[in-house]
Design a protein around this motif. Structure first.
Motif, PDB file in Angstrom:
ATOM      1  N   GLY A 113      23.186 -36.073 -29.446  1.00 14.32           N
ATOM      2  CA  GLY A 113      21.851 -35.696 -28.955  1.00 14.32           C
ATOM      3  C   GLY A 113      20.729 -36.263 -29.807  1.00 14.32           C
ATOM      4  N   TYR A 114      21.000 -36.511 -31.073  1.00 12.76           N
ATOM      5  CA  TYR A 114      19.961 -37.086 -31.952  1.00 12.76           C
ATOM      6  C   TYR A 114      19.590 -38.464 -31.414  1.00 12.76           C
ATOM      7  N   ARG A 115      18.287 -38.703 -31.227  1.00 16.16           N
ATOM      8  CA  ARG A 115      17.855 -39.928 -30.552  1.00 16.16           C
ATOM      9  C   ARG A 115      17.105 -40.893 -31.450  1.00 16.16           C
ATOM     10  N   ARG A 116      16.791 -40.430 -32.680  1.00 18.65           N
ATOM     11  CA  ARG A 116      15.911 -41.265 -33.496  1.00 18.65           C
ATOM     12  C   ARG A 116      16.687 -42.462 -34.059  1.00 18.65           C
ATOM     13  N   ILE A 117      15.927 -43.387 -34.499  1.00 18.41           N
ATOM     14  CA  ILE A 117      16.444 -44.630 -35.054  1.00 18.41           C
ATOM     15  C   ILE A 117      15.933 -44.719 -36.483  1.00 18.41           C
ATOM     16  N   PRO A 118      16.712 -45.112 -37.473  1.00 21.47           N
ATOM     17  CA  PRO A 118      18.053 -45.684 -37.360  1.00 21.47           C
ATOM     18  C   PRO A 118      19.166 -44.642 -37.496  1.00 21.47           C
ATOM     19  N   VAL A 119      20.362 -45.102 -37.124  1.00 18.10           N
ATOM     20  CA  VAL A 119      21.605 -44.354 -37.308  1.00 18.10           C
ATOM     21  C   VAL A 119      22.627 -45.354 -37.834  1.00 18.10           C
ATOM     22  N   CYS A 162      22.827 -39.913 -39.684  1.00 17.51           N
ATOM     23  CA  CYS A 162      21.506 -39.854 -39.060  1.00 17.51           C
ATOM     24  C   CYS A 162      20.427 -39.760 -40.128  1.00 17.51           C
ATOM     25  N   ASP A 163      19.320 -40.434 -39.893  1.00 17.41           N
ATOM     26  CA  ASP A 163      18.117 -40.388 -40.731  1.00 17.41           C
ATOM     27  C   ASP A 163      18.265 -41.353 -41.919  1.00 17.41           C
ATOM     28  N   SER A 164      17.181 -42.104 -42.156  1.00 15.12           N
ATOM     29  CA  SER A 164      17.224 -43.121 -43.216  1.00 15.12           C
ATOM     30  C   SER A 164      17.492 -42.505 -44.594  1.00 15.12           C
ATOM     31  N   GLN A 165      17.032 -41.260 -44.827  1.00 19.99           N
ATOM     32  CA  GLN A 165      17.319 -40.611 -46.125  1.00 19.99           C
ATOM     33  C   GLN A 165      18.810 -40.597 -46.415  1.00 19.99           C
ATOM     34  N   GLN A 220      19.817 -49.686 -34.426  1.00 17.77           N
ATOM     35  CA  GLN A 220      18.429 -49.965 -34.802  1.00 17.77           C
ATOM     36  C   GLN A 220      17.729 -50.710 -33.679  1.00 17.77           C
ATOM     37  N   TYR A 221      16.438 -50.979 -33.878  1.00 16.76           N
ATOM     38  CA  TYR A 221      15.770 -52.046 -33.134  1.00 16.76           C
ATOM     39  C   TYR A 221      14.876 -52.775 -34.119  1.00 16.76           C
ATOM     40  N   ASP A 222      14.614 -54.028 -33.835  1.00 17.22           N
ATOM     41  CA  ASP A 222      13.992 -54.862 -34.867  1.00 17.22           C
ATOM     42  C   ASP A 222      12.612 -54.391 -35.260  1.00 17.22           C
ATOM     43  N   ASP A 267       7.064 -41.554 -23.599  1.00 16.26           N
ATOM     44  CA  ASP A 267       8.264 -41.278 -24.400  1.00 16.26           C
ATOM     45  C   ASP A 267       7.890 -40.621 -25.726  1.00 16.26           C
ATOM     46  N   ARG A 268       6.824 -41.110 -26.372  1.00 13.54           N
ATOM     47  CA  ARG A 268       6.475 -40.577 -27.690  1.00 13.54           C
ATOM     48  C   ARG A 268       5.841 -39.186 -27.582  1.00 13.54           C
ATOM     49  N   ILE A 269       5.256 -38.859 -26.422  1.00 13.21           N
ATOM     50  CA  ILE A 269       4.791 -37.477 -26.211  1.00 13.21           C
ATOM     51  C   ILE A 269       6.015 -36.567 -26.167  1.00 13.21           C
ATOM     52  N   ALA A 270       7.042 -36.994 -25.429  1.00 13.02           N
ATOM     53  CA  ALA A 270       8.263 -36.184 -25.351  1.00 13.02           C
ATOM     54  C   ALA A 270       8.918 -36.071 -26.727  1.00 13.02           C
ATOM     55  N   LEU A 271       8.877 -37.142 -27.492  1.00  8.12           N
ATOM     56  CA  LEU A 271       9.494 -37.146 -28.829  1.00  8.12           C
ATOM     57  C   LEU A 271       8.796 -36.162 -29.754  1.00  8.12           C
ATOM     58  N   SER A 272       7.465 -36.186 -29.737  1.00  8.78           N
ATOM     59  CA  SER A 272       6.722 -35.406 -30.733  1.00  8.78           C
ATOM     60  C   SER A 272       6.434 -33.997 -30.253  1.00  8.78           C
ATOM     61  N   THR A 276       6.276 -41.469 -48.391  1.00  5.58           N
ATOM     62  CA  THR A 276       6.165 -42.648 -47.515  1.00  5.58           C
ATOM     63  C   THR A 276       6.520 -42.323 -46.067  1.00  5.58           C
ATOM     64  N   ASP A 277       7.497 -41.425 -45.850  1.00  7.92           N
ATOM     65  CA  ASP A 277       7.991 -41.193 -44.489  1.00  7.92           C
ATOM     66  C   ASP A 277       7.110 -40.215 -43.723  1.00  7.92           C
ATOM     67  N   ARG A 278       6.250 -39.526 -44.434  1.00  8.98           N
ATOM     68  CA  ARG A 278       5.421 -38.528 -43.753  1.00  8.98           C
ATOM     69  C   ARG A 278       3.961 -38.947 -43.830  1.00  8.98           C
ATOM     70  N   ASP A 297      10.730 -31.883 -37.678  1.00 11.52           N
ATOM     71  CA  ASP A 297       9.394 -32.472 -37.475  1.00 11.52           C
ATOM     72  C   ASP A 297       9.224 -32.965 -36.034  1.00 11.52           C
ATOM     73  N   TYR A 298       9.923 -33.988 -35.642  1.00 10.70           N
ATOM     74  CA  TYR A 298       9.820 -34.475 -34.263  1.00 10.70           C
ATOM     75  C   TYR A 298      11.186 -35.037 -33.875  1.00 10.70           C
ATOM     76  N   GLY A 299      11.397 -35.200 -32.566  1.00  9.95           N
ATOM     77  CA  GLY A 299      12.737 -35.609 -32.132  1.00  9.95           C
ATOM     78  C   GLY A 299      13.719 -34.508 -32.508  1.00  9.95           C
ATOM     79  N   SER A 337      11.536 -51.413 -35.610  1.00  7.35           N
ATOM     80  CA  SER A 337      11.544 -50.051 -36.155  1.00  7.35           C
ATOM     81  C   SER A 337      11.273 -50.033 -37.665  1.00  7.35           C
ATOM     82  N   PRO A 338      10.210 -49.340 -38.088  1.00  9.68           N
ATOM     83  CA  PRO A 338       9.894 -49.329 -39.521  1.00  9.68           C
ATOM     84  C   PRO A 338      10.932 -48.617 -40.381  1.00  9.68           C
ATOM     85  N   PHE A 339      11.486 -47.495 -39.903  1.00 11.86           N
ATOM     86  CA  PHE A 339      12.506 -46.820 -40.716  1.00 11.86           C
ATOM     87  C   PHE A 339      13.764 -47.683 -40.816  1.00 11.86           C
ATOM     88  N   SER A 340      14.008 -48.492 -39.783  1.00 13.17           N
ATOM     89  CA  SER A 340      15.125 -49.438 -39.888  1.00 13.17           C
ATOM     90  C   SER A 340      14.820 -50.492 -40.938  1.00 13.17           C
TER      91      SER A 340
END
Ligand SMILES: N[C@@H](CCC(=O)N[C@@H](CS)C(=O)NCC(=O)O)C(=O)O
Length: 308
Positions: free
Chosen positions: A55-61, A70-73, A14-16, A131-136, A104-106, A265-267, A18-21
């Protein structure tokens, strides 16, 4: 007292900020679990994360031994499976509570992002924007988001007013007297706005019942948190065995076969490996990595493709 399981059984990448975290941290709090944060970078590269995920880069894991969720769900679902008490579903409504994350997540999250980054405008660091352009895979332009702020403010107020309506009968939490997943879901975007762009919190802070509810959710805390280094997390994966998985009969022909899975969706970075587990709600892929040996990476079904 938080329940003691031998730390660091639950490693939370995580990182502090991060909303999904934050959503998951609140669930860890509801369950009073002990866990260890493994702090990952906010932007790429994240070599110690993708060594685990493939390869999955999103947070959290979440990592438990050599199992990587992977993925908060799916993290929330796995926490409920492994640590059922206290439940995240105090009124029972599992299906609807999980489905509530699709709101909430979308919709709510995208409106929060527009308000925060539109509000910050040119203060958003260029490296983050890149970074977020590359992500999305599309534009992430805080200046353009600025133009959308009035519309997004109206949107988010309408969404958040639903939370206020839900609390109108004086209940303490969204589904009744005890906190559950719907509270973590409802809370984290408001927490994100409050922490990332405090002026926008005025959009909801005077709504009836909301400030008291926000305080109640905040007071739940995050369980018992410690920190573990990224290197130690990789060592743990290398020295652990993944748990047994089973494949649902509808996926029988894919069992043991090479598949790839990716977010829709993204990432969307694809993760490749052998399909070793599945259900209506998850898919599990076994892969080998020179740094972590054999790991099984688990993804939700909703929002992820599985291709053979
Ligand atoms: N559906 C995902 C969304 C995760 C997500 O968008 N996370 C953000 C941080 S809160 C992210 O990964 N941003 C890009 C990054 O950190 O590299 C989930 O529920 O976990």
């Amino acid at each position: 007292m938080p329940r003691r399981i031998s730390v660091p059984d639950i490693l939370f990448h995580q990182y502090d900020s991060s909303p999904f975290s934050e959503k998951v941290r609140v669930c860890l709090g509801i369950k009073a679990l002990a866990w260890a944060a493994v702090n990952q970078p906010v932007i790429m590269p994240k070599p110690d994360l993708v060594a685990l995920t493939g390869g999955y880069r999103r947070i959290p894991v979440m990592q438990i031994g050599a199992d990587i969720y992977c993925d908060s769900q799916l993290i929330v679902r796995e926490l409920e499976r492994r640590f059922p008490e206290p439940t995240l579903f105090p009124q029972g409504d599992h299906g609807l509570a999980y489905a509530n994350a699709m709101w909430t997540d979308r919709a709510v999250f995208q409106a929060a992002v527009a308000i925060i980054f539109g509000g910050l405008g040119e203060k958003v660091p260029a490296a983050f924007v890149k970074d977020r352009i590359a992500l999305s895979g599309r534009s992430f332009d805080p200046a353009a988001m600025q133009a959308a702020v009035p519309h997004m403010e109206a949107q988010i107020r309408a969404h958040i007013a639903l939370l206020s309506d839900q609390l109108a009968d004086g209940r303490r939490f969204l589904s009744g007297d005890s906190a559950g997943l719907v509270d973590a879901n409802g809370y984290y975007n408001l927490w994100f706005i409050r922490s990332a762009f405090p002026p926008a919190a005025s959009l909801f802070e005077s709504m009836p019942h909301l400030p008291e509810w926000l305080e109640r959710v905040k007071a739940i805390g995050h369980g018992e948190r410690t920190e573990v280094s990224r290197e130690a997390a990789l060592d743990l994966a290398r020295t652990s065995e993944p748990i047994e998985s089973t494949v649902a009969s509808r996926d029988a022909e894919l069992e043991g076969k090479q598949v790839t899975t990716a977010a829709d969706d993204y990432g969307r970075d694809a993760v490749a490996g052998l399909l070793v587990g599945s259900s209506e709600h998850h898919v599990s892929i076994r892969r080998n990595d020179p740094r972590v040996g054999e790991v099984v990476v688990h993804f939700p079904r909703i929002g992820f493709s599985v291709l053979s």
